[in-house]
Design a protein around this motif. Structure first.
Motif, PDB file in Angstrom:
ATOM      1  N   SER A  46       0.820  -1.207   0.000  1.00  0.00           N
ATOM      2  CA  SER A  46       0.000   0.000   0.000  1.00  0.00           C
ATOM      3  C   SER A  46       0.853   1.256   0.000  1.00  0.00           C
ATOM      4  O   SER A  46       0.345   2.375   0.013  1.00  0.00           O
ATOM      5  CB  SER A  46      -0.937   0.005   1.225  1.00  0.00           C
ATOM      6  OG  SER A  46      -1.841  -1.085   1.163  1.00  0.00           O
ATOM      7  N   PRO A  56      -2.088  -3.202  -5.023  1.00  0.00           N
ATOM      8  CA  PRO A  56      -2.396  -2.776  -3.650  1.00  0.00           C
ATOM      9  C   PRO A  56      -2.485  -3.980  -2.714  1.00  0.00           C
ATOM     10  O   PRO A  56      -2.891  -5.070  -3.130  1.00  0.00           O
ATOM     11  CB  PRO A  56      -3.768  -2.091  -3.798  1.00  0.00           C
ATOM     12  CG  PRO A  56      -3.871  -1.732  -5.237  1.00  0.00           C
ATOM     13  CD  PRO A  56      -3.126  -2.792  -5.986  1.00  0.00           C
ATOM     14  N   GLU A 103      -4.451  -5.455  -0.847  1.00  0.00           N
ATOM     15  CA  GLU A 103      -5.863  -5.617  -0.519  1.00  0.00           C
ATOM     16  C   GLU A 103      -6.355  -6.947  -1.074  1.00  0.00           C
ATOM     17  O   GLU A 103      -5.895  -7.402  -2.128  1.00  0.00           O
ATOM     18  CB  GLU A 103      -6.697  -4.484  -1.120  1.00  0.00           C
ATOM     19  CG  GLU A 103      -6.262  -3.093  -0.684  1.00  0.00           C
ATOM     20  CD  GLU A 103      -6.949  -1.991  -1.472  1.00  0.00           C
ATOM     21  OE1 GLU A 103      -7.721  -2.356  -2.401  1.00  0.00           O
ATOM     22  OE2 GLU A 103      -6.726  -0.817  -1.173  1.00  0.00           O
ATOM     23  N   GLY A 104      -7.291  -7.552  -0.379  1.00  0.00           N
ATOM     24  CA  GLY A 104      -7.828  -8.826  -0.831  1.00  0.00           C
ATOM     25  C   GLY A 104      -8.475  -8.724  -2.195  1.00  0.00           C
ATOM     26  O   GLY A 104      -8.382  -9.647  -3.009  1.00  0.00           O
ATOM     27  N   SER A 105      -9.130  -7.609  -2.490  1.00  0.00           N
ATOM     28  CA  SER A 105      -9.808  -7.439  -3.777  1.00  0.00           C
ATOM     29  C   SER A 105      -8.828  -7.443  -4.935  1.00  0.00           C
ATOM     30  O   SER A 105      -9.174  -7.822  -6.060  1.00  0.00           O
ATOM     31  CB  SER A 105     -10.612  -6.136  -3.786  1.00  0.00           C
ATOM     32  OG  SER A 105      -9.756  -5.024  -3.530  1.00  0.00           O
ATOM     33  N   ASP A 132       2.142  -1.977   8.171  1.00  0.00           N
ATOM     34  CA  ASP A 132       0.891  -2.549   8.681  1.00  0.00           C
ATOM     35  C   ASP A 132       1.067  -4.055   8.791  1.00  0.00           C
ATOM     36  O   ASP A 132       0.644  -4.814   7.907  1.00  0.00           O
ATOM     37  CB  ASP A 132      -0.262  -2.196   7.741  1.00  0.00           C
ATOM     38  CG  ASP A 132      -1.610  -2.695   8.256  1.00  0.00           C
ATOM     39  OD1 ASP A 132      -1.658  -3.232   9.389  1.00  0.00           O
ATOM     40  OD2 ASP A 132      -2.612  -2.579   7.513  1.00  0.00           O
ATOM     41  N   GLY A 136      -2.228  -6.085   8.996  1.00  0.00           N
ATOM     42  CA  GLY A 136      -2.875  -6.177   7.683  1.00  0.00           C
ATOM     43  C   GLY A 136      -2.164  -7.164   6.779  1.00  0.00           C
ATOM     44  O   GLY A 136      -2.801  -7.917   6.032  1.00  0.00           O
ATOM     45  N   LEU A 179      -3.665 -10.550   5.119  1.00  0.00           N
ATOM     46  CA  LEU A 179      -3.596 -10.739   3.672  1.00  0.00           C
ATOM     47  C   LEU A 179      -2.907 -12.058   3.332  1.00  0.00           C
ATOM     48  O   LEU A 179      -3.341 -12.782   2.429  1.00  0.00           O
ATOM     49  CB  LEU A 179      -2.847  -9.567   3.030  1.00  0.00           C
ATOM     50  CG  LEU A 179      -2.733  -9.595   1.500  1.00  0.00           C
ATOM     51  CD1 LEU A 179      -4.119  -9.643   0.860  1.00  0.00           C
ATOM     52  CD2 LEU A 179      -1.969  -8.378   0.998  1.00  0.00           C
TER      53      LEU A 179
END
Length: 246
Positions: free
Chosen positions: A9, A32, A34-36, A54, A57, A61
């Motif tokens: 990120s 990114p 992020e899971g998406s 993070d 996070g 992930l």
């Protein structure tokens, strides 16, 4: 040379996230953290998860990646402080400090990918056999044949043939071949590649020496035999027609 996917990120290039990575010849794609982002993630040989800022996070992930069913290795990037709290149940295959040097990073990448290949080979006895036209390379027994004839190759000649046969049609510079076949710590000149290519062509024989093609001012490639090219083209045409009929 492998394809790596960096999940971060941070609004920084990969060289800032993991400085040692910029000195290696791998292809790095950034998404990114992020899971998406995993839904449309391109294929990769290894995933790097940035946990410098993070850590919680990054842990989540890494665990999420494992629920997708992928067996691609995951390397978690951490600071020295984060190293003290990581746990085996986070879902990653290995941990690497963001300050690690290129030699250590390259070793960890190769070991992680190597362990995955070993698991896949155990599940598929033919996984270690590379076939390109009449060339058959067996990575388990370190043997190579062309047209059924065994080749008497040195270790580096075998590794060079194996690497080129694994990527038919793809052009590699001499510097890339040095890194992939001889290793990051090899300090010899690119002339070494030319010498080994010449010896390898001689052992392939006059009728097969063109399997290793020269791309002027660039490097070398494994030339896909004409019959195999036609077969690939026919398969692509058939697939296109089938899709058009749907």
């Amino acid at each position: 040379m492998s394809t790596l996917l960096l999940l971060t990120s941070a609004l920084q290039p990969s060289a800032e996230v993991l400085p040692g990575l910029s000195l290696l010849g791998h292809t790095v794609k950034i998404l990114p953290a992020e899971g998406s982002a995993l839904l449309e993630a391109p294929e990769a040989d290894l995933l790097l998860v940035d946990g410098r800022q993070d850590l919680a996070g990054a842990r989540d992930l890494s665990r999420l990646i494992r629920t997708t069913g992928t067996d691609v290795p995951v390397l978690l990037i951490v600071t020295e402080g984060g190293l003290s709290v990581v746990s085996h149940d986070w879902g990653m295959d290995d941990v690497v400090l963001h300050t690690c040097g290129p030699a250590e990073l390259e070793a960890r990448i190769k070991l992680a990918i190597g362990r995955l290949n070993a698991r896949r080979e155990a599940a598929d006895p033919e996984a270690h056999v590379i076939r390109s036209g009449e060339v058959v390379v067996d990575d388990a027994t370190y043997t190579a044949k062309v047209g059924g004839r065994s080749l008497d190759l040195t270790f580096k000649e075998f590794e060079l043939l194996k690497f080129l046969a694994q990527h038919p049609g793809r052009v590699f510079s001499r510097q890339q071949l040095l890194q992939e076949v001889w290793g990051y710590d090899y300090f010899g000149g690119t002339r070494t590649v030319d010498v080994h290519v010449r010896r390898l062509r001689a052992k392939l024989g006059v009728e097969n020496e063109t399997l290793i093609g020269t791309v002027r001012n660039v490097g070398y490639r494994f030339v896909l035999p004409a019959k195999e090219k036609e077969g690939a083209a026919d398969a692509a045409t058939l697939s296109a027609r089938e899709n058009a009929d749907v």
